[in-house]
Design an enzyme around this catalytic site. Structure first.
Site, mmCIF file in Angstrom:
data_model
loop_
_atom_site.group_PDB
_atom_site.id
_atom_site.type_symbol
_atom_site.label_atom_id
_atom_site.label_comp_id
_atom_site.label_asym_id
_atom_site.label_seq_id
_atom_site.Cartn_x
_atom_site.Cartn_y
_atom_site.Cartn_z
ATOM 1 N N LYS A 109 0.882 -1.359 0.002
ATOM 2 C CA LYS A 109 0.119 -0.113 -0.103
ATOM 3 C C LYS A 109 0.902 1.323 0.071
ATOM 4 C CE LYS A 109 -1.814 1.593 3.866
ATOM 5 N NZ LYS A 109 -1.202 3.235 4.245
ATOM 6 N N ASN A 110 1.899 1.264 1.038
ATOM 7 C CA ASN A 110 2.705 2.496 0.984
ATOM 8 C C ASN A 110 3.599 2.678 -0.185
ATOM 9 O OD1 ASN A 110 1.369 2.872 3.425
ATOM 10 N ND2 ASN A 110 3.109 2.412 4.741
ATOM 11 N N CYS B 128 -4.364 13.097 12.893
ATOM 12 C CA CYS B 128 -5.015 12.019 12.908
ATOM 13 C C CYS B 128 -4.752 11.149 14.228
ATOM 14 C CB CYS B 128 -4.808 11.169 11.779
ATOM 15 S SG CYS B 128 -2.873 10.564 11.816
ATOM 16 N N ARG C 146 1.222 15.046 12.703
ATOM 17 C CA ARG C 146 1.358 14.773 11.411
ATOM 18 C C ARG C 146 1.403 16.012 10.552
ATOM 19 N NH1 ARG C 146 -0.709 8.984 9.541
ATOM 20 N NH2 ARG C 146 1.133 9.024 8.209
ATOM 21 N N ASP D 211 4.861 1.097 12.085
ATOM 22 C CA ASP D 211 3.622 0.409 11.674
ATOM 23 C C ASP D 211 3.462 -0.934 12.519
ATOM 24 O OD1 ASP D 211 3.030 2.686 10.144
ATOM 25 O OD2 ASP D 211 3.378 1.815 8.432
ATOM 26 N N ARG E 5 -8.677 0.083 5.221
ATOM 27 C CA ARG E 5 -7.475 0.659 4.314
ATOM 28 C C ARG E 5 -6.276 0.202 4.147
ATOM 29 N NH1 ARG E 5 -6.719 5.882 7.428
ATOM 30 N NH2 ARG E 5 -5.201 6.406 5.623
#
Ligand code: UD1
Length: 422
Positions: free
Chosen positions: A22-23, A116, A121, A307, A399
């Protein structure tokens, strides 16, 4: 609000295949704004965040199709340099479009991301970097406006205050089309996703070097061509399942994994006494007896990935002794700890440290997922716990994890989504 119900006392066992990263794919998709020829991507994970980036590309005039993990982008007739806050609010990585879009349209107006669940951020490094490139940046009514200069300086050097992944990607992508300019980005992030972006950009005719080192150099070219590209496997997804196997005293193989991308995790797991097997085809994690407590610090790559911090905490929660976790990337990434404590964990947080006193077993409870990775941590904790765990607010999970329930079921989990199956 959707809920996942997970049955405890389950050992994850079996084999799965890693999804595309994803990233990696998000900044790569953002870069396609600058390519006025067809581009095809393979191994693209079918995730909400990817859909959001595709919606942005469609909104600014690209024709995009997405099926069977393949994204095809055709150049559109008109490009609009405007991305509303609505789309940035859904996903911060949308902001990565501002530099590339300005390079094509001459200007771009993009909603400024807010805070968030894991911290403030800000995007100041992105904006300071673009200013160092000569862009005029203004902010008004919650939007950031970026306007390119008439000419770019021949030699530009920008040192990032912190090796931000997003800012490194934004700046290296933008610089590729700054014809006549030689750009050096110092203190750059070194994550594998940066190398993937460099490889993609160079396949399209860009001149980027230095990814995976702290100094990235870009020589601007006049045009980028179309290409076909396959994205790297998702190291965070792979790490999540490997940790899930250890948390549940199981034994799994993840095919398609690149061990080098997970060096920090694998060495911590070995230090803990978990079984690890590396091969060219797969990574295997298996429980081979009681684990030892450890000290883990999340750091920019090649350090331990932030993460995976919530997920290793879920493992350490039942490791006898005291483990210490230090979070060095985000300011507020322990929001899930109270939820794990509701399941019987004994974790105390003070500023950037969590002290984890291992208990023999967690007990299933009703909890809330504050963000993607914390949601995954609660699921792994629930699989290992006694009884049933109900995880609320799981939309976050979709997500970041492709076919999450399906993959877990392949590994023997009993997991149900309410009110409806995805
Ligand atoms: C990316 C990843 C995310 C991962 C993170 C760190 C994507 C889509 N997301 O997020 O999963 O957790 O890297 O590995 O790739 N910062 C500033 N100003 C800025 C930019 C960043 O102060 O302009 C700070 C952030 O608040 C944070 C730190 O720098 O404390 C790292 O952030 P960054 O590396 O930019 O993370 P993202 O690119 O947003």
């Amino acid at each position: 609000m959707s809920q996942l119900v997970v049955m405890g006392n389950t050992r994850l066992k079996g084999e799965i295949r890693a999804s595309g990263s994803k990233n990696s794919v998000l900044p790569i998709l953002a870069a396609t704004v600058m390519i006025e020829e067809p581009v095809v991507f393979k191994n693209v994970p079918e995730l909400r965040d990817v859909q959001t980036m595709i919606s942005i590309l469609q909104q600014i005039g690209k024709t995009v199709s997405f099926e069977n993990e393949t994204v095809t982008i055709m150049p559109g007739e008109i490009l609009v340099g405007n991305v509303p806050y609505e789309l940035v609010r859904k996903m911060r990585a949308s902001f990565n479009i501002i530099g590339p879009l300005a390079m094509i349209c001459g200007w771009a107006k993009v909603g400024k991301p807010g805070g968030c669940n894991i911290g403030q951020r800000p995007v100041d490094f992105h904006l300071k970097g673009l200013e160092a490139f000569g862009f005029k940046i203004t902010e008004e009514h919650g939007d950031v406006m970026a306007v390119i200069p008439q000419n770019f300086e021949k030699e530009i050097i920008y040192a990032l205050p912190f090796p931000s992944v997003g800012a490194t990607e934004q700046l290296m992508t933008t610089a590729t089309l700054m014809e006549g300019s030689k750009v050096t980005i110092e203190n750059a992030a070194r994550e594998p996703e940066i190398s993937d972006l460099q490889n993609f950009l160079n396949k399209c005719g860009a001149k980027v070097s230095g990814a995976s080192t702290p100094t990235i150099k870009v020589t601007g070219v006049g045009k980028l061509n179309g290409a076909e590209y396959s994205v790297i496997p998702d190291r965070v997804e792979i790490g999540t399942y490997l940790l899930g196997a250890i948390a549940t005293k199981g034994d799994i193989k993840v095919y398609g994994a690149i061990a080098d991308h997970l060096i920090a995790l694998l060495s911590i797991l070995e230090e803990m006494g978990a079984g690890i097997e590396k091969s060219h085809e797969y990574l295997r994690a298996f429980w081979k007896g009681p684990l030892k407590p450890v000290r883990v610090s999340s750091e920019p790559y090649p350090g331990f990935p932030t993460d995976l911090q919530p997920i290793i905490t879920a493992v350490l929660a039942t490791v006898e002794g005291t483990s210490v976790l230090e979070e060095n990337v985000f300011e507020n990434r322990f929001g899930y700890v109270d939820e794990l404590n509701r399941m019987g964990a004994k974790i105390k947080v003070s500023s950037s440290h969590a002290n984890i006193r291992g208990v023999s077993k967690l007990s299933g409870a009703e909890v809330i997922a504050p963000d993607i990775r914390a949601g995954a941590a609660l699921v792994m904790a629930g699989l290992a716990a006694d009884g049933e765990t109900i995880i609320n607010n799981v939309t976050h999970l979709f997500r970041g994890y492709e076919r999450f329930q399906e993959k877990l079921r392949t590994l023997g989990a009993k997991i149900t989504l309410y009110p409806d199956e995805e």
